[in-house]
Design a protein around this motif. Structure first.
Motif, PDB file in Angstrom:
ATOM      1  N   GLY A 210     -10.875  37.288 -27.773  1.00  0.00           N
ATOM      2  CA  GLY A 210     -10.275  37.240 -29.100  1.00  0.00           C
ATOM      3  C   GLY A 210      -9.081  38.135 -29.299  1.00  0.00           C
ATOM      4  N   SER A 211      -8.846  39.087 -28.394  1.00  0.00           N
ATOM      5  CA  SER A 211      -7.731  40.017 -28.586  1.00  0.00           C
ATOM      6  C   SER A 211      -6.393  39.287 -28.583  1.00  0.00           C
ATOM      7  N   GLY A 212      -6.260  38.267 -27.732  1.00  0.00           N
ATOM      8  CA  GLY A 212      -5.020  37.505 -27.675  1.00  0.00           C
ATOM      9  C   GLY A 212      -4.767  36.721 -28.951  1.00  0.00           C
ATOM     10  N   LEU A 213      -5.828  36.176 -29.526  1.00  0.00           N
ATOM     11  CA  LEU A 213      -5.705  35.421 -30.763  1.00  0.00           C
ATOM     12  C   LEU A 213      -5.305  36.347 -31.910  1.00  0.00           C
ATOM     13  N   GLU A 214      -5.919  37.507 -31.980  1.00  0.00           N
ATOM     14  CA  GLU A 214      -5.566  38.466 -33.022  1.00  0.00           C
ATOM     15  C   GLU A 214      -4.095  38.871 -32.925  1.00  0.00           C
ATOM     16  N   THR A 215      -3.645  39.142 -31.706  1.00  0.00           N
ATOM     17  CA  THR A 215      -2.249  39.534 -31.506  1.00  0.00           C
ATOM     18  C   THR A 215      -1.297  38.433 -31.950  1.00  0.00           C
ATOM     19  N   SER A 216      -1.620  37.196 -31.600  1.00  0.00           N
ATOM     20  CA  SER A 216      -0.772  36.061 -31.969  1.00  0.00           C
ATOM     21  C   SER A 216      -0.676  35.903 -33.486  1.00  0.00           C
ATOM     22  N   ILE A 217      -1.810  36.014 -34.172  1.00  0.00           N
ATOM     23  CA  ILE A 217      -1.812  35.851 -35.629  1.00  0.00           C
ATOM     24  C   ILE A 217      -1.065  37.005 -36.303  1.00  0.00           C
ATOM     25  N   ARG A 218      -1.247  38.209 -35.804  1.00  0.00           N
ATOM     26  CA  ARG A 218      -0.565  39.360 -36.405  1.00  0.00           C
ATOM     27  C   ARG A 218       0.948  39.260 -36.224  1.00  0.00           C
ATOM     28  N   GLU A 219       1.379  38.733 -35.087  1.00  0.00           N
ATOM     29  CA  GLU A 219       2.814  38.657 -34.794  1.00  0.00           C
ATOM     30  C   GLU A 219       3.491  37.458 -35.435  1.00  0.00           C
ATOM     31  N   HIS A 220       2.767  36.330 -35.505  1.00  0.00           N
ATOM     32  CA  HIS A 220       3.404  35.085 -35.940  1.00  0.00           C
ATOM     33  C   HIS A 220       2.788  34.480 -37.201  1.00  0.00           C
ATOM     34  N   GLY A 221       1.723  35.090 -37.721  1.00  0.00           N
ATOM     35  CA  GLY A 221       1.050  34.511 -38.872  1.00  0.00           C
ATOM     36  C   GLY A 221       0.066  33.439 -38.426  1.00  0.00           C
ATOM     37  N   TYR A 222      -0.833  33.093 -39.332  1.00  0.00           N
ATOM     38  CA  TYR A 222      -1.846  32.096 -38.991  1.00  0.00           C
ATOM     39  C   TYR A 222      -1.211  30.710 -38.926  1.00  0.00           C
ATOM     40  N   SER A 223      -1.453  30.026 -37.835  1.00  0.00           N
ATOM     41  CA  SER A 223      -0.973  28.660 -37.657  1.00  0.00           C
ATOM     42  C   SER A 223      -2.080  27.840 -37.042  1.00  0.00           C
ATOM     43  N   SER A 224      -2.386  26.699 -37.642  1.00  0.00           N
ATOM     44  CA  SER A 224      -3.439  25.845 -37.120  1.00  0.00           C
ATOM     45  C   SER A 224      -3.164  25.448 -35.672  1.00  0.00           C
ATOM     46  N   GLU A 225      -1.907  25.153 -35.369  1.00  0.00           N
ATOM     47  CA  GLU A 225      -1.552  24.744 -34.009  1.00  0.00           C
ATOM     48  C   GLU A 225      -1.695  25.892 -33.022  1.00  0.00           C
ATOM     49  N   GLU A 226      -1.320  27.103 -33.461  1.00  0.00           N
ATOM     50  CA  GLU A 226      -1.455  28.260 -32.577  1.00  0.00           C
ATOM     51  C   GLU A 226      -2.929  28.551 -32.275  1.00  0.00           C
ATOM     52  N   VAL A 227      -3.760  28.422 -33.291  1.00  0.00           N
ATOM     53  CA  VAL A 227      -5.193  28.647 -33.093  1.00  0.00           C
ATOM     54  C   VAL A 227      -5.760  27.595 -32.153  1.00  0.00           C
ATOM     55  N   LYS A 228      -5.353  26.337 -32.368  1.00  0.00           N
ATOM     56  CA  LYS A 228      -5.821  25.262 -31.495  1.00  0.00           C
ATOM     57  C   LYS A 228      -5.374  25.513 -30.052  1.00  0.00           C
ATOM     58  N   LYS A 229      -4.132  25.936 -29.885  1.00  0.00           N
ATOM     59  CA  LYS A 229      -3.602  26.210 -28.547  1.00  0.00           C
ATOM     60  C   LYS A 229      -4.385  27.335 -27.889  1.00  0.00           C
ATOM     61  N   TYR A 230      -4.745  28.343 -28.690  1.00  0.00           N
ATOM     62  CA  TYR A 230      -5.517  29.457 -28.144  1.00  0.00           C
ATOM     63  C   TYR A 230      -6.860  28.979 -27.616  1.00  0.00           C
ATOM     64  N   GLU A 249      -6.328  18.726 -19.741  1.00  0.00           N
ATOM     65  CA  GLU A 249      -5.035  18.801 -19.077  1.00  0.00           C
ATOM     66  C   GLU A 249      -4.358  17.437 -19.030  1.00  0.00           C
ATOM     67  N   LEU A 250      -5.133  16.398 -18.772  1.00  0.00           N
ATOM     68  CA  LEU A 250      -4.573  15.048 -18.729  1.00  0.00           C
ATOM     69  C   LEU A 250      -4.074  14.604 -20.093  1.00  0.00           C
ATOM     70  N   ALA A 251      -4.714  15.128 -21.137  1.00  0.00           N
ATOM     71  CA  ALA A 251      -4.303  14.770 -22.492  1.00  0.00           C
ATOM     72  C   ALA A 251      -3.046  15.531 -22.931  1.00  0.00           C
ATOM     73  N   GLY A 252      -2.601  16.471 -22.080  1.00  0.00           N
ATOM     74  CA  GLY A 252      -1.389  17.219 -22.390  1.00  0.00           C
ATOM     75  C   GLY A 252      -1.589  18.307 -23.410  1.00  0.00           C
ATOM     76  N   LEU A 253      -2.826  18.732 -23.613  1.00  0.00           N
ATOM     77  CA  LEU A 253      -3.088  19.762 -24.610  1.00  0.00           C
ATOM     78  C   LEU A 253      -2.867  21.172 -24.090  1.00  0.00           C
ATOM     79  N   VAL A 254      -2.872  21.308 -22.755  1.00  0.00           N
ATOM     80  CA  VAL A 254      -2.550  22.614 -22.174  1.00  0.00           C
ATOM     81  C   VAL A 254      -1.521  22.422 -21.091  1.00  0.00           C
ATOM     82  N   GLU A 255      -0.692  23.417 -20.873  1.00  0.00           N
ATOM     83  CA  GLU A 255       0.349  23.333 -19.857  1.00  0.00           C
ATOM     84  C   GLU A 255      -0.210  23.656 -18.491  1.00  0.00           C
TER      85      GLU A 255
END
Length: 255
Positions: A210-230, A249-255
């Protein structure tokens, strides 16, 4: 201890086999205005336990817990001084009503544990999770005397002296704790995937992300797409089986 004497968390830990379970920990302030969207992402993942934390007044945390409807187990992390100022009895009683299965009280003095445990006598109610923050294995049973569920092992849990020894201090720390702990270990090492933890997981029942998710939200704000990507990209190796990763991966949801 028979299963009838265990609460939800203890039953879950007792029945978990094979792969370590995953706990997602996040500051409640980061999701309090996006609960429905966040829970949608959580329910679609294979994270088994949600841990909500706060270093502020516990009333807001409890309000969010009361609103949450999830099939995941719910635990909370709060500082002792916040619980003490709110009222230990009031906090534990409200936690039961909010379906909180366990709580970790930060900086809880050993001498004060009895004040908390006396309100946790219902075997099916919330239980106390205790962090092991020492490197000397002979004190672990004392520290965990009133703990139930699992022993919370933090990357900050070993002393400066241990860190100065040759080799890996985390390995020394986990070996010392595991040798005498009556409870299974859960790792809180600031990781966001099982790959980052590697062999540390060999003797662990579960781990916290969860540390990565917290950092992302603190830096960029809450985004549904960012949370989904996480959920899909950052910890997909932890919460999805190998065949499901290929589909993602086949669905293209992760790089």
């Amino acid at each position: 201890m028979g299963e009838e004497a265990m609460n939800q968390l203890e039953q879950f830990v007792n029945n978990t086999e094979n792969e370590p379970f995953v706990i997602l920990k996040i500051d409640v302030e980061l999701i309090e205005n996006h609960i429905e969207d966040f829970l949608t992402q959580l329910e679609a993942s294979k994270v088994q336990i949600l841990c909500l934390s706060t270093d502020k007044k516990v009333d807001k945390l409890l309000q969010v817990c009361e609103k949450i409807k999830t099939s995941r187990l719910l635990i909370v992390e709060v500082p002792f001084h916040r619980v003490f100022s709110y009222g230990i009895k009031e906090f534990t009683e409200r936690a039961k009503k909010a379906n909180i299965s366990s709580f970790r009280i930060l900086d809880l003095p050993y001498e004060e544990q009895g004040q908390v445990v006396v309100h946790l006598l219902d075997t099916d109610g919330p239980n106390l999770l205790q962090e092991v923050t020492i490197s000397s294995g002979d004190r672990v049973p004392t520290i965990l005397q009133y703990a139930r569920g699992f022993a919370w092992c933090s990357s900050k849990g070993y002393s400066k002296q241990l860190a100065e020894l040759p080799g890996d201090p985390k390995e020394y720390y986990l070996f010392a704790v595991d040798a005498v702990s009556p409870l299974p270990l859960v790792l809180d090492f600031g990781a966001d995937s099982s790959k980052e933890l590697g062999e540390y997981l060999d003797n662990a029942a579960g781990y916290i992300v969860g540390s990565g998710l917290e950092t992302s939200i603190r830096e960029h704000g809450y985004s549904s797409e960012e949370v989904k990507k996480y959920f899909l990209k950052k910890i997909h190796d932890a919460v999805y089986h190998e065949e499901e990763i290929k589909v993602i991966e086949l669905a293209g949801l992760v790089e």
